[in-house]
Design an enzyme around this catalytic site. Structure first.
Site, PDB file in Angstrom:
ATOM      1  N   GLU A 144     -33.640 -23.694   5.650  1.00 47.24           N
ATOM      2  CA  GLU A 144     -33.181 -22.296   5.673  1.00 47.24           C
ATOM      3  C   GLU A 144     -31.696 -22.205   6.036  1.00 47.24           C
ATOM      4  OE1 GLU A 144     -34.779 -19.209   5.033  1.00 47.24           O
ATOM      5  OE2 GLU A 144     -36.219 -20.564   4.095  1.00 47.24           O
TER       6      GLU A 144
ATOM      7  N   CYS B 238     -45.163 -28.567   1.396  1.00 48.67           N
ATOM      8  CA  CYS B 238     -44.475 -27.312   1.743  1.00 48.67           C
ATOM      9  C   CYS B 238     -43.324 -27.192   0.766  1.00 48.67           C
ATOM     10  CB  CYS B 238     -43.964 -27.384   3.180  1.00 48.67           C
ATOM     11  SG  CYS B 238     -42.773 -26.099   3.602  1.00 48.67           S
ATOM     12  N   THR B 239     -43.094 -25.988   0.237  1.00 46.43           N
ATOM     13  CA  THR B 239     -42.122 -25.841  -0.839  1.00 46.43           C
ATOM     14  C   THR B 239     -40.675 -26.026  -0.371  1.00 46.43           C
ATOM     15  OG1 THR B 239     -42.191 -23.439  -0.548  1.00 46.43           O
ATOM     16  CG2 THR B 239     -43.619 -24.386  -2.243  1.00 46.43           C
ATOM     17  N   HIS B 240     -40.459 -26.013   0.938  1.00 47.28           N
ATOM     18  CA  HIS B 240     -39.105 -26.307   1.436  1.00 47.28           C
ATOM     19  C   HIS B 240     -38.773 -27.807   1.320  1.00 47.28           C
ATOM     20  CE1 HIS B 240     -39.415 -22.308   3.238  1.00 47.28           C
ATOM     21  NE2 HIS B 240     -38.155 -22.380   3.622  1.00 47.28           N
TER      22      HIS B 240
ATOM     23  N   ASP C 279     -41.748 -16.479  -1.116  1.00 49.85           N
ATOM     24  CA  ASP C 279     -41.972 -17.541  -0.133  1.00 49.85           C
ATOM     25  C   ASP C 279     -41.494 -17.012   1.215  1.00 49.85           C
ATOM     26  OD1 ASP C 279     -42.365 -20.206   0.983  1.00 49.85           O
ATOM     27  OD2 ASP C 279     -40.199 -20.486   0.882  1.00 49.85           O
ATOM     28  N   SER C 280     -41.798 -17.750   2.271  1.00 52.76           N
ATOM     29  CA  SER C 280     -41.324 -17.377   3.601  1.00 52.76           C
ATOM     30  C   SER C 280     -39.798 -17.434   3.691  1.00 52.76           C
ATOM     31  CB  SER C 280     -41.893 -18.331   4.638  1.00 52.76           C
ATOM     32  OG  SER C 280     -41.372 -19.632   4.419  1.00 52.76           O
TER      33      SER C 280
ATOM     34  N   TYR D 139     -43.358 -19.208   8.296  1.00 52.35           N
ATOM     35  CA  TYR D 139     -44.744 -18.716   8.251  1.00 52.35           C
ATOM     36  C   TYR D 139     -45.677 -19.697   8.971  1.00 52.35           C
ATOM     37  CZ  TYR D 139     -44.008 -15.093   4.606  1.00 52.35           C
ATOM     38  OH  TYR D 139     -43.640 -13.988   3.890  1.00 52.35           O
ATOM     39  N   GLY D 140     -45.267 -20.962   8.998  1.00 49.75           N
ATOM     40  CA  GLY D 140     -46.134 -22.011   9.535  1.00 49.75           C
ATOM     41  C   GLY D 140     -46.607 -21.732  10.956  1.00 49.75           C
TER      42      GLY D 140
ATOM     43  N   CYS E 233     -45.611 -20.788  -1.863  1.00 45.67           N
ATOM     44  CA  CYS E 233     -45.687 -21.186  -0.456  1.00 45.67           C
ATOM     45  C   CYS E 233     -47.115 -21.655  -0.173  1.00 45.67           C
ATOM     46  CB  CYS E 233     -45.344 -19.967   0.401  1.00 45.67           C
ATOM     47  SG  CYS E 233     -45.510 -20.252   2.171  1.00 45.67           S
ATOM     48  N   ASN E 234     -47.243 -22.880   0.275  1.00 46.37           N
ATOM     49  CA  ASN E 234     -48.576 -23.418   0.578  1.00 46.37           C
ATOM     50  C   ASN E 234     -49.221 -22.676   1.740  1.00 46.37           C
ATOM     51  OD1 ASN E 234     -48.734 -26.271  -0.985  1.00 46.37           O
ATOM     52  ND2 ASN E 234     -46.643 -25.852  -0.356  1.00 46.37           N
ATOM     53  N   THR E 235     -48.402 -22.347   2.751  1.00 38.80           N
ATOM     54  CA  THR E 235     -48.916 -21.694   3.957  1.00 38.80           C
ATOM     55  C   THR E 235     -49.427 -20.295   3.624  1.00 38.80           C
ATOM     56  OG1 THR E 235     -47.118 -22.869   5.085  1.00 38.80           O
ATOM     57  CG2 THR E 235     -48.337 -21.249   6.380  1.00 38.80           C
TER      58      THR E 235
END
Ligand code: DGL
Length: 273
Positions: free
Chosen positions: A159, A191-193, A18-19, A50-51, A81-83
């Site tokens: 993050e 979004c996975t966050h 993921d980002s 990444y967005g 990660c969706n992005t």
């Protein structure tokens, strides 16, 4: 492009990236759904978010991280990660012959679940602007109103491990309010966050609003794909973590989000730049 073909070892690990730390929300579902697998996780925190990046920049990072994970023996890759899925999953599937599992906002189940006829989608601007998301709405978003909201700054809060800080709550309030104002009774965590601030989102949304995230579906899909290829591993387990960011910070945040003390290694320099 020519797919990279290697001998795939069923005993090998599953690579996940993921980002940053958001994909740990997916890793948890993979851990509980596939207890026998060894899981490798790369948090690309040096390059987060990444967005805000171009599809080309995200593709370059996705390729580098997948190369690294394949070099570690990965028998399958999960783009947690969706992005990154929107920007890079097609390219990765052309390039690598092992199963590559991606993810997208859970619009389809949300459309099935809504009673008010209004679905809210929280995601990054990269996901919301992508052709894949437009196709998702075209295919599954008919007959209901889908209200989208880009959540600038929320990934960075996660993050930093600021899961319940006042500033994080303020951002959540700002992003959830427009969905509620339009009558959304179902909110997609696209979004996975965001599952890591789910409680805040639920508190802002109030009772009667359902949250939907994609982690379980990704774990199921991984299970299916490994089974299809005869790659499921019944026993073993364990996880290893890498970051492109600062190791001490990563160890602290990853341990907190993962729920136990873990060691995080620094990715090799050539996988960081
Ligand atoms: N966690 C990612 C997603 O699912 C991306 C967050 C970001 O780096 O912008 O979209």
């Amino acid at each position: 492009m020519i797919a990279v073909r290697r001998e795939v070892n069923p005993e090998g690990p599953v690579g996940v990236f993921d980002s940053g730390v958001g994909g740990l929300s997916v890793l948890k579902h993979i851990r509980s759904g596939l207890p026998g697998e060894t899981l490798l996780y790369c948090a690309d925190s040096h390059h987060t978010p990444y967005g805000a990046k171009s599809p080309e920049q995200i593709q370059a990072r996705a390729l580098t991280l997948t190369d690294f994970l394949v070099g570690q023996g990965a028998k399958a890759i999960v783009v947690a990660c969706n992005t990154a899925t929107a920007a890079a999953v097609v390219m990765l599937r052309e390039r690598f012959s092992i199963p590559i599992i991606g993810m997208e906002p859970a619009v389809k189940p949300a459309v099935a679940a809504t009673k008010s006829g209004v679905v809210g989608v929280l995601a990054t601007v990269g996901t919301l602007k992508s052709a894949q998301f437009a196709a998702l709405l075209e295919n599954y978003g008919q007959g209901v109103e889908v209200v989208t909201q880009a959540c600038h700054g929320l990934v960075e809060c996660v993050e930093r491990g600021e899961l319940d800080a006042p500033a994080t709550r303020e951002l959540v309030r700002r992003y959830v309010a427009p969905l509620l104002a339009r009558g959304a009774d179902t909110i997609v965590l696209g979004c996975t966050h965001y599952p890591f601030v789910r409680e805040l989102i639920e508190q802002e949304a109030g009772v009667g609003v359902t949250m939907i995230d994609t982690g379980t579906a990704v774990a199921r899909q991984l299970h299916r794909r490994l089974a299809e290829h005869g790659l499921l591993r019944p026993a073993g387990g364990g996880e290893r973590f890498w970051t492109s960011g600062e190791v001490a910070q990563a160890e602290s945040v990853v341990s907190r989000l993962w729920g136990s003390r873990v060691t995080v290694a620094r990715l090799p320099d050539k996988a960081v730049e």
